[in-house]
Design a protein around this motif. Structure first.
Motif, PDB file in Angstrom:
ATOM      1  N   PHE A 180      -7.053  14.526  -1.196  1.00  0.00           N
ATOM      2  CA  PHE A 180      -5.790  14.848  -0.169  1.00  0.00           C
ATOM      3  C   PHE A 180      -5.723  16.378  -0.685  1.00  0.00           C
ATOM      4  O   PHE A 180      -5.479  16.941  -2.116  1.00  0.00           O
ATOM      5  CB  PHE A 180      -5.028  13.692  -0.488  1.00  0.00           C
TER       6      PHE A 180
ATOM      7  N   TRP B 144      -1.585  11.537  -8.264  1.00  0.00           N
ATOM      8  CA  TRP B 144      -0.518  12.849  -8.534  1.00  0.00           C
ATOM      9  C   TRP B 144       0.663  11.935  -8.967  1.00  0.00           C
ATOM     10  O   TRP B 144       1.662  12.477  -9.792  1.00  0.00           O
ATOM     11  CB  TRP B 144      -0.413  13.306  -6.470  1.00  0.00           C
TER      12      TRP B 144
ATOM     13  N   ASP C 266       2.991   9.943   5.731  1.00  0.00           N
ATOM     14  CA  ASP C 266       2.448   9.879   6.799  1.00  0.00           C
ATOM     15  C   ASP C 266       1.865   8.673   8.073  1.00  0.00           C
ATOM     16  O   ASP C 266       0.641   7.984   8.368  1.00  0.00           O
ATOM     17  CB  ASP C 266       0.720  10.515   6.586  1.00  0.00           C
TER      18      ASP C 266
ATOM     19  N   MET D  73       4.002  14.325   3.916  1.00  0.00           N
ATOM     20  CA  MET D  73       3.590  13.054   2.651  1.00  0.00           C
ATOM     21  C   MET D  73       3.779  11.543   3.472  1.00  0.00           C
ATOM     22  O   MET D  73       3.311  11.302   2.910  1.00  0.00           O
ATOM     23  CB  MET D  73       4.291  13.563   1.594  1.00  0.00           C
TER      24      MET D  73
ATOM     25  N   ARG E 288      -2.535  17.813  -0.255  1.00  0.00           N
ATOM     26  CA  ARG E 288      -1.095  17.191  -0.691  1.00  0.00           C
ATOM     27  C   ARG E 288      -1.243  16.963  -2.106  1.00  0.00           C
ATOM     28  O   ARG E 288      -0.114  17.373  -2.994  1.00  0.00           O
ATOM     29  CB  ARG E 288      -0.005  16.996   0.148  1.00  0.00           C
ATOM     30  N   ASP E 289      -2.428  16.013  -2.619  1.00  0.00           N
ATOM     31  CA  ASP E 289      -2.530  15.235  -3.937  1.00  0.00           C
ATOM     32  C   ASP E 289      -3.003  16.496  -5.149  1.00  0.00           C
ATOM     33  O   ASP E 289      -2.394  15.889  -5.575  1.00  0.00           O
ATOM     34  CB  ASP E 289      -2.843  13.670  -3.657  1.00  0.00           C
TER      35      ASP E 289
ATOM     36  N   GLN F  82      -2.989   6.315  -9.454  1.00  0.00           N
ATOM     37  CA  GLN F  82      -3.198   6.996  -8.549  1.00  0.00           C
ATOM     38  C   GLN F  82      -2.764   8.876  -9.198  1.00  0.00           C
ATOM     39  O   GLN F  82      -2.053   8.990 -10.020  1.00  0.00           O
ATOM     40  CB  GLN F  82      -1.266   7.538  -7.875  1.00  0.00           C
TER      41      GLN F  82
ATOM     42  N   TYR G 269       7.658   2.208  -0.557  1.00  0.00           N
ATOM     43  CA  TYR G 269       6.673   2.958   0.181  1.00  0.00           C
ATOM     44  C   TYR G 269       7.657   4.124   0.548  1.00  0.00           C
ATOM     45  O   TYR G 269       8.486   4.591   0.282  1.00  0.00           O
ATOM     46  CB  TYR G 269       5.774   1.732   1.221  1.00  0.00           C
ATOM     47  N   HIS G 270       7.169   4.597   2.034  1.00  0.00           N
ATOM     48  CA  HIS G 270       7.987   5.619   2.466  1.00  0.00           C
ATOM     49  C   HIS G 270       9.320   5.126   2.379  1.00  0.00           C
ATOM     50  O   HIS G 270       9.984   6.165   2.664  1.00  0.00           O
ATOM     51  CB  HIS G 270       7.296   6.595   4.255  1.00  0.00           C
TER      52      HIS G 270
HETATM   53  C1  GLC Z   1      -0.207   7.934   1.601  1.00  0.00           C
HETATM   54  C2  GLC Z   1       1.142   9.297   0.888  1.00  0.00           C
HETATM   55  C3  GLC Z   1       0.854  10.683   1.401  1.00  0.00           C
HETATM   56  C4  GLC Z   1      -0.780  10.674   0.393  1.00  0.00           C
HETATM   57  C5  GLC Z   1      -2.248   9.593   0.525  1.00  0.00           C
HETATM   58  C6  GLC Z   1      -2.740   9.605  -0.791  1.00  0.00           C
HETATM   59  O1  GLC Z   1      -0.925   7.557   2.099  1.00  0.00           O
HETATM   60  O2  GLC Z   1       1.514   8.794   2.245  1.00  0.00           O
HETATM   61  O3  GLC Z   1       1.239  11.411   1.133  1.00  0.00           O
HETATM   62  O4  GLC Z   1      -1.564  11.915   0.864  1.00  0.00           O
HETATM   63  O5  GLC Z   1      -1.630   8.596   0.125  1.00  0.00           O
HETATM   64  O6  GLC Z   1      -2.550   9.661  -1.634  1.00  0.00           O
END
Ligand code: GLC
Length: 557
Positions: free
Chosen positions: A131, A516, A270, A268, A133-134, A514, A452-453
């Protein structure tokens, strides 16, 4: 690109001019001693007299100092130095090992890190992908450890993906869109590596990631700043990549605000979480990406037009965010007493926010000292929720004034239990519950309250908090948060997120290992160890921008 000429002078100016060097020479010149895990281990042997040398090793005093002549923000002063951080925690070595296990290779070259390396999990979904962002905290960890090559490979690979034609059903997406993620497929028979990318056409909810392009620009600047290698950002394809990303956002249309209008789930967070509209996360990243682009774009024909647009947008965005998204005790009191239905440009309550829509929790939550940028502002709507990422990026990009940055830190301290609890850090506060949860999330079973979010706690956010703490000269806040994380992260297998009001429980559906979470912890540690790393991901206040004008007198400017 005058500013760029100043990048990385620290590294090579005594040897020869940057423009005389090709890529190969540069990478040889910039080759630093491999620090890796050995470097982490050696810190306990290092005497305190070594400290000053370590402090000047960093690179924050070149790239952006052109644009912010104010110079340093005091981050190298002994007062903000946290001497304790030299004792490496045993989990640091484990974290590096886990981070290296997550590396993804394309034709023999490392190009990114997988989102999660969780063999126990039954459902892989897309956690086996890189990813964008990750990868940012992974990239920062590698840069800080003197390993820029993987970051360069990643930047170039994702740039190639940007060039693909992207379609959702029969609808073509904008040229500049960057993928949310990509996956490398190995064909052992034909000995071939192939890439598949997701621009939103496979993502749950089919939303394009607005944040990916911004993170790409921010990372390109971090790479340039950290290595002094100007040649990457100067490449025509990188210049074009920056322009394409920003053209998506700078095009004129029906907008009446300088903020960027977004669909739910485009960053993030998502999934549907009521963050559609003008979410703080995107606005802060947008601001930071615009400022980074300004430092890297060449003043040539195409660049010039883009630069002009960026400058205008930054000016308006800065004003809008600082005026309308900012909330503190005084501001809350003003909104509480707002008149409604005001017509014409003399209106104080410009967005016609009805005071009855202010949620009860905010009256208890708002301390006398402190403040933050709220989640969203649009007609008749203020989302008062706290979002961690947006506020930290607002500090790092200097979207927040120095006073606002301090106030955000004050708030975190004053509301420690709510925002940090037992595991840093809450992605959003508070959680949405019951009937509201049904309406807002569409009954999302993953986003139940305090999970979670929806009020979950995400260890990855630790690096952003630490960076913001160092920038504001308050590293002790980060130290406390890191201490908390260290008691559990390794033992719990680096979960993606934690659940509960205090973040005490490993998330219901959290992935283990994970990446990140791992990289975020390492970056936080390295930032505390050597605060000069901050320059990679922090921009000084832009002194050219006018001071904020009071809201009531703003209608005619
Ligand atoms: C989840 C998170 C997202 C991230 C993905 C992969 O969907 O909400 O922000 O990029 O996992 O880790």
């Amino acid at each position: 690109m005058d500013a760029d000429k100043h990048i990385g002078i620290r590294n090579v100016s005594s040897i020869c001019s940057l423009t005389q060097l090709d890529d190969h020479d540069l990478s040889r010149l910039l080759e630093k001693p491999r620090l890796n895990i050995e470097r982490q281990r050696s810190f306990d042997e290092r005497s305190l007299t070594d400290l000053p040398t370590l402090l000047v090793r960093g690179s924050y005093d070149n790239f952006d100092s052109m644009h912010s002549p104010g110079g340093r923000s005091g981050i190298d002063t002994p007062a903000s130095w946290d001497g304790n951080s030299f004792n490496p925690h045993p989990i640091v070595a484990e974290a590096w090992e886990a981070l290296r296990r997550s590396l993804v290779y394309f034709r023999g070259q490392p190009v990114g890190t997988i989102a999660a390396y969780d063999h126990a999990s039954e459902e892989v979904l897309n956690y086996d992908q890189v990813f964008v962002r990750d990868f940012v905290p992974s990239a920062l960890a590698f840069l800080m450890n003197g390993e820029p090559e993987i970051v360069k490979n990643f930047l170039l690979k994702t740039l190639q993906l940007q060039g693909w034609e992207k379609k959702v059903d029969r609808f073509k997406l904008g040229e500049g869109v960057m993928p949310a993620s990509f996956k490398v497929l190995h064909d052992p028979v034909r000995k071939l590596d192939m890439i598949v990318a997701d621009f939103g056409e496979s993502a749950i909810g089919r939303v394009a990631p607005v944040d990916s392009g911004f993170w790409w620009i921010i990372l390109l600047r971090a790479y340039t700043k950290s290595t002094g290698d100007l040649s990457l950002a100067e490449r025509p394809e990188c210049q074009k990549g920056i322009r394409l990303i920003l053209m998506l956002c700078l095009a004129e249309g029906f907008d009446t605000f300088p903020t960027l209008l977004c669909a739910d789930g485009c960053s993030m967070i998502d999934r549907r979480m009521d963050v559609y509209g003008y979410p703080i996360e995107i606005q802060a990243l947008f601001y930071m990406a615009l400022r980074c682009a300004l430092m890297m774009l060449k003043h040539d024909g195409e660049g010039k037009d883009c630069i002009e647009r960026i400058e205008k947008r930054l000016h308006a965005l800065n004003y809008h965010m600082r005026s309308y998204f900012w909330l503190d005790f005084q501001q809350l009191n003003d909104i509480y007493r707002y008149k409604t239905e005001e017509y014409s440009h003399t209106a104080v309550n410009k967005f016609n926010v009805i005071p009855d829509s202010i949620p009860d929790w905010i009256f208890d939550f708002m301390p006398m000292r402190g403040g933050y940028f709220i989640g969203n502002v649009s007609p008749a709507r203020m989302d008062f929720r706290w979002f961690c990422l947006g506020n930290c990026v607002a500090i790092l990009s200097s979207l927040a004034t120095p006073e606002q940055s301090m106030a955000i830190m004050d708030l975190i301290e004053a509301r420690w239990d709510e925002l940090v609890g037992e595991m840093p850090l809450k992605i959003a506060y508070p959680a949405i519950e019951s009937h509201e949860w049904r309406i807002v999330t569409g009954c999302d079973p993953k986003n139940t309250r305090w999970s979670y979010h929806n009020g979950g706690s995400w260890p990855v956010l630790l690096w952003l908090l630490t960076a913001a703490c160092i920038k504001t000269g308050r590293p002790q806040i980060a130290r406390q948060a890191i201490d908390l994380a260290e008691t559990r992260l390794l033992k719990d297998g680096w979960p993606e997120y934690y659940d509960g009001k205090l973040g005490r429980f490993i998330g219901k559906q959290a992935r283990k290992y994970q990446t990140w979470s791992i990289a975020g912890y390492l970056v936080a540690k390295m930032l505390l160890e050597d605060p000069s790393h901050l320059g990679m991901i922090s921009l000084e206040e832009d002194k050219q921008r006018k001071p904020m004008i009071k809201r009531s007198s703003s209608w005619n400017c």
